[in-house]
Design a protein around this motif. Sequence first.
Motif, mmCIF file in Angstrom:
data_model
loop_
_atom_site.group_PDB
_atom_site.id
_atom_site.type_symbol
_atom_site.label_atom_id
_atom_site.label_comp_id
_atom_site.label_asym_id
_atom_site.label_seq_id
_atom_site.Cartn_x
_atom_site.Cartn_y
_atom_site.Cartn_z
ATOM 1 N N SER A 173 0.926 -1.180 0.014
ATOM 2 C CA SER A 173 -0.035 0.091 -0.061
ATOM 3 C C SER A 173 0.804 1.304 -0.122
ATOM 4 O O SER A 173 1.551 1.428 0.861
ATOM 5 C CB SER A 173 -0.942 -0.096 1.255
ATOM 6 O OG SER A 173 -1.649 1.284 1.297
ATOM 7 N N THR A 174 0.494 2.178 -1.004
ATOM 8 C CA THR A 174 1.217 3.542 -0.870
ATOM 9 C C THR A 174 0.153 4.720 -1.359
ATOM 10 O O THR A 174 -0.606 4.272 -1.929
ATOM 11 C CB THR A 174 2.084 3.696 -2.061
ATOM 12 O OG1 THR A 174 1.646 3.410 -3.439
ATOM 13 C CG2 THR A 174 3.315 2.657 -1.742
ATOM 14 N N VAL A 175 0.340 5.690 -0.468
ATOM 15 C CA VAL A 175 -0.844 6.852 -0.518
ATOM 16 C C VAL A 175 -0.084 8.061 -0.394
ATOM 17 O O VAL A 175 0.540 8.188 0.503
ATOM 18 C CB VAL A 175 -1.873 6.659 0.381
ATOM 19 C CG1 VAL A 175 -3.057 7.779 0.215
ATOM 20 C CG2 VAL A 175 -2.725 5.168 0.340
ATOM 21 N N SER A 176 -0.388 8.844 -1.365
ATOM 22 C CA SER A 176 0.029 10.435 -1.312
ATOM 23 C C SER A 176 -0.616 11.101 -0.255
ATOM 24 O O SER A 176 -1.878 11.097 -0.440
ATOM 25 C CB SER A 176 0.010 11.170 -2.626
ATOM 26 O OG SER A 176 0.765 10.493 -3.773
ATOM 27 N N VAL A 177 0.080 11.614 0.551
ATOM 28 C CA VAL A 177 -0.509 12.206 1.858
ATOM 29 C C VAL A 177 -0.159 13.431 1.987
ATOM 30 O O VAL A 177 1.008 13.897 1.395
ATOM 31 C CB VAL A 177 -0.399 11.354 3.124
ATOM 32 C CG1 VAL A 177 -1.273 10.066 2.851
ATOM 33 C CG2 VAL A 177 1.024 11.256 3.614
ATOM 34 N N ARG A 178 -0.526 14.442 2.724
ATOM 35 C CA ARG A 178 -0.263 15.700 3.182
ATOM 36 C C ARG A 178 -0.539 15.963 4.523
ATOM 37 O O ARG A 178 -1.562 15.776 5.269
ATOM 38 C CB ARG A 178 -0.871 17.091 2.557
ATOM 39 C CG ARG A 178 -0.191 18.197 2.814
ATOM 40 C CD ARG A 178 -0.894 19.285 1.843
ATOM 41 N NE ARG A 178 -2.331 19.249 1.906
ATOM 42 C CZ ARG A 178 -3.091 20.230 1.355
ATOM 43 N NH1 ARG A 178 -2.494 20.955 0.211
ATOM 44 N NH2 ARG A 178 -4.566 20.216 1.346
ATOM 45 N N THR A 179 0.336 16.528 5.564
ATOM 46 C CA THR A 179 0.152 17.157 7.005
ATOM 47 C C THR A 179 -0.798 18.247 6.848
ATOM 48 O O THR A 179 -0.502 19.110 6.151
ATOM 49 C CB THR A 179 1.336 17.408 7.545
ATOM 50 O OG1 THR A 179 2.050 18.395 6.942
ATOM 51 C CG2 THR A 179 2.566 16.077 7.672
ATOM 52 N N ALA A 180 -1.708 18.149 7.984
ATOM 53 C CA ALA A 180 -2.803 19.306 7.921
ATOM 54 C C ALA A 180 -2.129 20.634 8.226
ATOM 55 O O ALA A 180 -2.651 21.705 7.693
ATOM 56 C CB ALA A 180 -4.002 18.821 8.857
#
Length: 263
Positions: A173-180
């Motif tokens: 599993s790989t997901v592009s994320v961003r800290t809020a």
Amino acid sequence: MYSKTVVILFLLAALALNFGGVAKSGVVSAFKSTIEIVAYPVEWLSFSGINSIGRFFSFVASVRGLAEENWKIKEENDFLKAELLRVEALAGENSAMRRAYSMRPRRAMREVILSQIISRPHDLWNSYLVIDCGKNLGIYPGATVLSFNGLVGRVIEVGRFSSKVRMIPDFKSTVSVRTAKSRIEALAVGDGSATVKLMYVPSGTRILIGEEVQVSASSDLLPGVMVGHIFKISGNERSLFREVEVLPSVNFSRLDFVYVVKE
């Protein structure tokens, strides 16, 4: 031997008492009275014995009737217990369905399908779920799967009436994320553990323990969905990237229903 002696003495006493009055009543009357005196105890004992036997058989019949009635009551009780368990199970399932529908996320221009989990792995080496919707409801590979608490994963295989979902802790599993808050873009990678690793976080960035991590707008999944919170930060200034661990917001072991989001 003792009982025979008592009977003989009883008969002799009866004869003596009755023949004592032979002069007044005659031999026939005395003999008749003697027979009555002797026969009465025997008749009484015989009659009592017959009544006792009758009462005994009546008692046996009543006991048998009570046993049959008790068995019928036990069968009815077992049946009612089984029905009660079935009704309680249905009530629990209906309650869970109502809660899931009441918490269904509403996204503009997207269709959200509530689906029940019908199978799950028993180890963390295979972090996937099988849900009860597939091509029959228009599910396709890559669709976002989430719960009310956040991101669950994505659909990877679709059958006619079921689909396979890879959860974010899975190795693949790989997901592009961003800290809020700090708005740092990173890649969330599963490693089979209870946490998810953030890759490519520059060592000079300012991020905080407890900061929320969301799906990035650059991801092919639904953007803005919560992934989890930063749980651990390690690494030194000399390192090119920092080691960041995220604790997922979803408790995967307690999932019963998920939402499949269709574009």
